[in-house]
Design an enzyme around this catalytic site. Structure first.
Site, mmCIF file in Angstrom:
data_model
loop_
_atom_site.group_PDB
_atom_site.id
_atom_site.type_symbol
_atom_site.label_atom_id
_atom_site.label_comp_id
_atom_site.label_asym_id
_atom_site.label_seq_id
_atom_site.Cartn_x
_atom_site.Cartn_y
_atom_site.Cartn_z
ATOM 1 N N ARG A 185 0.827 -1.213 0.000
ATOM 2 C CA ARG A 185 0.000 0.000 0.000
ATOM 3 C C ARG A 185 0.863 1.265 0.000
ATOM 4 O O ARG A 185 0.546 2.274 -0.628
ATOM 5 C CB ARG A 185 -0.913 -0.045 1.230
ATOM 6 N N HIS B 119 0.664 4.546 -2.377
ATOM 7 C CA HIS B 119 0.507 5.903 -1.833
ATOM 8 C C HIS B 119 1.682 6.796 -2.218
ATOM 9 O O HIS B 119 1.531 8.009 -2.320
ATOM 10 C CB HIS B 119 0.340 5.848 -0.309
ATOM 11 N N ASN C 275 -2.533 7.905 5.391
ATOM 12 C CA ASN C 275 -1.195 7.313 5.560
ATOM 13 C C ASN C 275 -0.883 6.917 7.005
ATOM 14 O O ASN C 275 0.160 6.302 7.264
ATOM 15 C CB ASN C 275 -0.125 8.287 5.050
ATOM 16 N N HIS D 51 -6.185 -5.696 -2.511
ATOM 17 C CA HIS D 51 -7.015 -5.901 -1.313
ATOM 18 C C HIS D 51 -7.264 -7.371 -1.030
ATOM 19 O O HIS D 51 -8.053 -7.702 -0.159
ATOM 20 C CB HIS D 51 -8.329 -5.131 -1.451
HETATM 21 C C1 HEM Z 1 -8.630 1.864 -6.023
HETATM 22 C C2 HEM Z 1 -8.459 2.743 -5.069
HETATM 23 C C3 HEM Z 1 -8.123 2.325 -3.672
HETATM 24 C C4 HEM Z 1 -8.760 2.723 -2.551
HETATM 25 C C5 HEM Z 1 -9.922 3.672 -2.467
HETATM 26 C C6 HEM Z 1 -8.121 2.054 -1.441
HETATM 27 C C7 HEM Z 1 -8.470 2.224 -0.122
HETATM 28 C C8 HEM Z 1 -7.936 1.496 0.931
HETATM 29 C C9 HEM Z 1 -8.337 1.636 2.298
HETATM 30 C C10 HEM Z 1 -9.349 2.647 2.821
HETATM 31 C C11 HEM Z 1 -7.657 0.718 3.020
HETATM 32 C C12 HEM Z 1 -7.796 0.428 4.529
HETATM 33 C C13 HEM Z 1 -6.837 1.262 5.343
HETATM 34 C C14 HEM Z 1 -7.038 1.073 6.812
HETATM 35 O O1 HEM Z 1 -8.169 0.945 7.272
HETATM 36 O O2 HEM Z 1 -6.028 1.073 7.536
HETATM 37 C C15 HEM Z 1 -6.810 0.014 2.124
HETATM 38 C C16 HEM Z 1 -5.972 -0.997 2.479
HETATM 39 C C17 HEM Z 1 -5.087 -1.586 1.623
HETATM 40 N N1 HEM Z 1 -4.878 -1.249 0.295
HETATM 41 FE FE1 HEM Z 1 -6.045 -0.055 -0.819
HETATM 42 N N2 HEM Z 1 -7.108 1.278 -1.909
HETATM 43 C C18 HEM Z 1 -7.064 1.415 -3.260
HETATM 44 C C19 HEM Z 1 -6.142 0.851 -4.114
HETATM 45 C C20 HEM Z 1 -5.099 0.090 -3.697
HETATM 46 C C21 HEM Z 1 -3.980 -0.282 -4.519
HETATM 47 C C22 HEM Z 1 -3.757 0.199 -5.951
HETATM 48 C C23 HEM Z 1 -3.187 -1.080 -3.767
HETATM 49 C C24 HEM Z 1 -1.882 -1.728 -4.139
HETATM 50 C C25 HEM Z 1 -1.631 -2.216 -5.321
HETATM 51 C C26 HEM Z 1 -3.806 -1.216 -2.474
HETATM 52 C C27 HEM Z 1 -3.342 -1.990 -1.442
HETATM 53 C C28 HEM Z 1 -3.888 -2.042 -0.187
HETATM 54 C C29 HEM Z 1 -3.461 -2.962 0.848
HETATM 55 C C30 HEM Z 1 -2.415 -4.054 0.687
HETATM 56 C C31 HEM Z 1 -4.193 -2.668 1.980
HETATM 57 C C32 HEM Z 1 -4.092 -3.326 3.366
HETATM 58 C C33 HEM Z 1 -3.157 -2.502 4.239
HETATM 59 C C34 HEM Z 1 -2.913 -3.065 5.635
HETATM 60 O O3 HEM Z 1 -3.284 -4.200 5.939
HETATM 61 O O4 HEM Z 1 -2.303 -2.333 6.429
HETATM 62 N N3 HEM Z 1 -4.945 -0.472 -2.450
HETATM 63 N N4 HEM Z 1 -6.989 0.506 0.860
#
Ligand code: HEM
Length: 319
Positions: free
Chosen positions: A62, A66, A93, A189
């Site tokens: 992530r 970012h 972040n 995700h």
């Molecule tokens: C399409 C638009 C995207 C949105 C709106 C989005 C939004 C989010 C949100 C809100 C979270 C949860 C954060 C939290 O509650 O701590 C999250 C987690 C995550 N996102 Fe996305 N995301 C997007 C695209 C991506 C992309 C492009 C990637 C990587 C290629 C990604 C990888 C991840 C990962 C791996 C997590 C888990 C993080 C953790 O466990 O700490 N996301 N994302």
């Protein structure tokens, strides 16, 4: 005459293409001569860290997203606040973790080849290696990025979990990414966690009348309500329950069944192109390959190459 005109136009286009490729300045194996063991050194640090803490893979992936979406993939996400508040302090972040792995990789590299490997490249390599450590996909990482000197909280304008499909497509398009990249990269995700407040509206008060989001499977919503109470600000849920530590296609299977966690996940079904990609990925076996392709594309966003930027000595501060 027409033929010679065509030749001139073709030559002109070729020159433009070459210029574009040079401006890009990235290539696989950029450090082959200057720091031949760079990639192995990073991988060793990542594997050792993830052996102890496998859940770090998700926030590291992530973090790269970012970084790339704000000022391009220039390592600006890694800079600490100094005179101004840095990107790192922006709300989306605050749940990023794993900055120590970037510091450890940089320290190990500085011992062997000081001043050569950029922090932005280290992050790109780590995002890949973290997926390999989770037995997920691998891909060849292009390197040659240089580091930015600026990181400003006010510039953080990332896609939001409340976005609809039109907004998501536009956000990705402005970064040179298409509908397929949006779907495939959302597949990130398949690992990791999301916090309850991001779902409160979807679960309890979607239109202000105490209802839940109709695009969310009702049985699943009832299940999520048991885990996320309306005032819960701390609990985090597995985004891909049952396999949140495994990189697999189950994210797409969930989304296809209207069980994506965020509105932005569910939104992928609202456009004919993105919907078709979700269903294709849920059925097929190309996710690992496609993910690598889209990660390489994401890794090209707004990069600094050549003489632009710098090679930071420490990833948290500009030189
Ligand atoms: C399409 C638009 C995207 C949105 C709106 C989005 C939004 C989010 C949100 C809100 C979270 C949860 C954060 C939290 O509650 O701590 C999250 C987690 C995550 N996102 Fe996305 N995301 C997007 C695209 C991506 C992309 C492009 C990637 C990587 C290629 C990604 C990888 C991840 C990962 C791996 C997590 C888990 C993080 C953790 O466990 O700490 N996301 N994302």
């Amino acid at each position: 005459m027409v033929a010679s005109k065509r030749l001139v136009v073709s030559c002109f286009l070729l020159v433009l293409l070459i210029a574009e490729a040079n401006a890009q300045g990235l290539k696989v194996g950029f450090y082959g001569k200057t720091c031949p063991h760079a990639e192995g050194i990073v991988r060793k640090v990542v594997f050792a860290a993830m052996k102890k803490a496998p859940t770090l893979g998700a926030p590291l992936l992530r973090m790269f997203f970012h970084d790339c979406f704000v000022r391009g993939c220039d390592g600006s996400i890694l800079l600490d606040s100094s005179n101004n508040q840095a990107e790192k302090n922006a709300v989306p972040n605050l749940s990023l973790r794993g900055f120590g792995i970037i510091d450890d990789s940089k320290a190990a590299l500085e011992k062997v080849c000081p001043g050569i490997v950029s922090c932005s490249d280290i992050l790109a390599l780590i995002a890949r290696d973290a997926m390999v450590a989770l037995e997920g996909p691998t891909w060849e990482v292009e390197t040659g990025r240089r580091d930015g000197r600026v990181s400003n909280i006010n510039e953080v304008n990332l896609p939001s979990p409340f976005d609809n499909i039109a907004k998501l497509i536009t956000d990705f398009r402005t970064k040179g990414l298409n509908e397929k990249d949006l779907v495939i990269l959302s597949g990130g995700h398949t690992i990791g966690m999301g916090h309850c407040p991001l779902m409160t509206n979807r679960l309890y008060n979607f239109t202000g009348r105490g209802d839940s989001d109709p695009s969310l499977d009702s049985e699943y919503a009832a299940n999520l309500r048991k885990k996320c109470k309306p005032t819960d600000t701390t609990t985090a849920l597995e985004m891909d329950p049952g396999s949140f530590k495994t990189f697999d296609v189950s994210y797409f299977k969930l989304v296809a069944k209207r069980r994506g966690l965020f509105q932005s996940d569910a939104a992928l079904l609202d456009n004919s192109k993105t919907r078709a990609y979700v269903l294709q990925q849920a059925r097929g076996s190309t996710f690992f390959h496609d993910f690598g392709v889209s990660m390489v594309k994401m890794g090209r966003i707004g990069v600094l190459t050549g003489r632009a930027g710098e090679i930071r000595k420490m990833c948290r501060v500009p030189n």
